[in-house]
Write a protein that holds these residues in place. Structure first.
Motif, PDB file in Angstrom:
ATOM      1  N   ASP A  38       8.037  62.831  58.772  1.00 45.23           N
ATOM      2  CA  ASP A  38       7.904  63.647  59.988  1.00 45.23           C
ATOM      3  C   ASP A  38       8.979  63.269  61.004  1.00 45.23           C
ATOM      4  O   ASP A  38       9.556  64.132  61.672  1.00 45.23           O
ATOM      5  CB  ASP A  38       6.513  63.463  60.598  1.00 45.23           C
ATOM      6  N   VAL A  39       9.257  61.966  61.106  1.00 48.65           N
ATOM      7  CA  VAL A  39      10.297  61.502  62.032  1.00 48.65           C
ATOM      8  C   VAL A  39      11.666  62.007  61.579  1.00 48.65           C
ATOM      9  O   VAL A  39      12.484  62.450  62.403  1.00 48.65           O
ATOM     10  CB  VAL A  39      10.292  59.958  62.124  1.00 48.65           C
ATOM     11  N   CYS A  40      11.911  61.970  60.259  1.00 48.33           N
ATOM     12  CA  CYS A  40      13.185  62.467  59.723  1.00 48.33           C
ATOM     13  C   CYS A  40      13.409  63.929  60.099  1.00 48.33           C
ATOM     14  O   CYS A  40      14.499  64.324  60.548  1.00 48.33           O
ATOM     15  CB  CYS A  40      13.208  62.327  58.198  1.00 48.33           C
ATOM     16  N   LYS A  41      12.365  64.739  59.932  1.00 46.98           N
ATOM     17  CA  LYS A  41      12.476  66.173  60.224  1.00 46.98           C
ATOM     18  C   LYS A  41      12.714  66.398  61.714  1.00 46.98           C
ATOM     19  O   LYS A  41      13.549  67.221  62.104  1.00 46.98           O
ATOM     20  CB  LYS A  41      11.208  66.892  59.782  1.00 46.98           C
ATOM     21  N   ARG A  42      11.983  65.695  62.563  1.00 51.86           N
ATOM     22  CA  ARG A  42      12.110  65.894  64.003  1.00 51.86           C
ATOM     23  C   ARG A  42      13.514  65.473  64.481  1.00 51.86           C
ATOM     24  O   ARG A  42      14.112  66.141  65.326  1.00 51.86           O
ATOM     25  CB  ARG A  42      11.040  65.085  64.736  1.00 51.86           C
ATOM     26  N   ALA A  43      14.020  64.359  63.950  1.00 51.89           N
ATOM     27  CA  ALA A  43      15.316  63.850  64.409  1.00 51.89           C
ATOM     28  C   ALA A  43      16.493  64.482  63.671  1.00 51.89           C
ATOM     29  O   ALA A  43      17.646  64.357  64.109  1.00 51.89           O
ATOM     30  CB  ALA A  43      15.362  62.340  64.242  1.00 51.89           C
TER      31      ALA A  43
END
Length: 340
Positions: free
Chosen positions: A6-11
């Motif tokens: 989820d962090v990868c997608k957001r950033a």
């Protein structure tokens, strides 16, 4: 549950880039680092420490087995341990052994079973052979505080009990006291044994021995000081000074003195050992031997971190010194005053 994906997608970055930021390892551009940190903050992401431990073969947890973490003395040691390991990113797991061989064994095995990276031990009883083998096979680095009951320990931190007790007894002897009572802790415990040796050494310097004073032993607790004081004062009034092997013992003796209508130091001088927090607030403030309790824990933790960084380091040894804290509970005995 928020994941690293989820962090990868957001950033808008790769998983490896997020991992480098979370672990604090490797280069990441400032722009990407800020984007990742913002994504973590927005999503409330928390790294899975268990998964990281599996990958690194490190739990980042330090174990500590103390005698009794419910007492101020051992709580202060734990504070010293935690103060040293937190900057290294380590967490702390704590247990008490209560100076009981079986309970000490159980606490140590629990630390091994929970995959602690290393263990700080403060034991009062010899370690069971089977526990020695468990620690050895687990290859867990161990640092011992006080007496070392683990034969494969690579580091130890000692307290100079001998010199501290010798200093305390010298204070009484230098003031002219010769009729002295020593209220010792449990003489099956290493600290108490070392302090008794210090008392004996000071007495020998003036041509005296342990046979020339009265020695009683009991728990490192105010209840022992109170009961011993009551018994002493009911049986004899000819002693002029008491060396209490711990400040809590001195506090109990103070209570017995008050009950008997006697005063410290006018009737009996008292010196303690520890310089625990309450000693400065006793009436009168207690002259005592200060030991840097937190420093014991701090140095033990520093040794353990060194062993984790380099398993071949050691043997590491350090000794925490004591010093006299002169307050107002010791005076020249009244008989000497009258002669002078």
């Amino acid at each position: 549950m928020v994941t690293i994906t989820d962090v990868c997608k957001r950033a808008g970055v790769s998983r490896s880039t997020v991992s480098r930021v979370v672990a604090g390892n490797g280069y990441v551009s400032e722009a990407k680092r800020k984007a990742i940190e913002q994504a973590i903050a927005d999503l409330g992401y928390r790294p899975n420490s268990f998964a990281r431990a599996l990958r690194s073969n490190r739990s980042n947890v330090i174990g500590a087995v103390m005698v009794d973490i419910g007492t101020p003395y051992f709580a202060e040691i734990i504070y010293g341990v935690q103060r040293a390991i937190r900057p290294a990113g380590k967490s702390l797991m704590v247990s008490s052994g209560y100076a009981d061989q079986d309970m000490e064994a159980r606490a140590i095995v629990e630390m091994v079973d929970r995959s602690c990276d290393g263990i700080v031990l403060y034991l009062e009883r010899p370690m069971r052979p089977e526990v020695v083998e468990i620690l050895k096979k687990a290859a867990v680095p161990v640092v011992s505080i006080g007496h070392n009951h683990y034969p494969f320990s690579r580091a130890t931190v000692g307290l100079d009990n001998f010199e501290g007790a010798r200093t305390a007894m010298r204070v009484l002897l230098d003031q002219g006291h010769r009729s002295i009572v020593y209220l010792s802790g449990d003489l099956t415990i290493g600290d108490a044994i070392d302090r008794l040796r210090g008392v004996e050494a000071a007495l020998s310097e003036v041509g005296m021995s342990l046979d020339d004073i009265e020695v009683q032993s009991g728990l490192f607790h105010d209840s022992f000081g109170l009961s011993a004081g009551r018994e002493l004062l009911a049986r004899r009034r000819d002693f002029t000074a008491v060396f209490a092997g711990a400040d809590v013992i001195a506090a109990g003796f103070y209570m017995a003195m008050r009950e008997a209508g006697l005063r410290v130091p006018q009737d009996v001088s008292v010196i303690g050992f520890d310089d625990s927090y309450h000693s400065q607030f006793m009436s009168p403030p207690l002259t005592t031997i200060r030991q840097e309790v937190g420093e014991l824990g701090k140095q033990a933790a520093q040794h353990l971190l060194a062993l984790l960084a380099d398993p071949m380091a050691g043997p590491l040894q350090s000794l925490v010194r004591t010093r006299l804290v002169d307050r107002s509970s010791v005076a020249v005995p009244s008989l000497v005053k009258e002669v002078a």
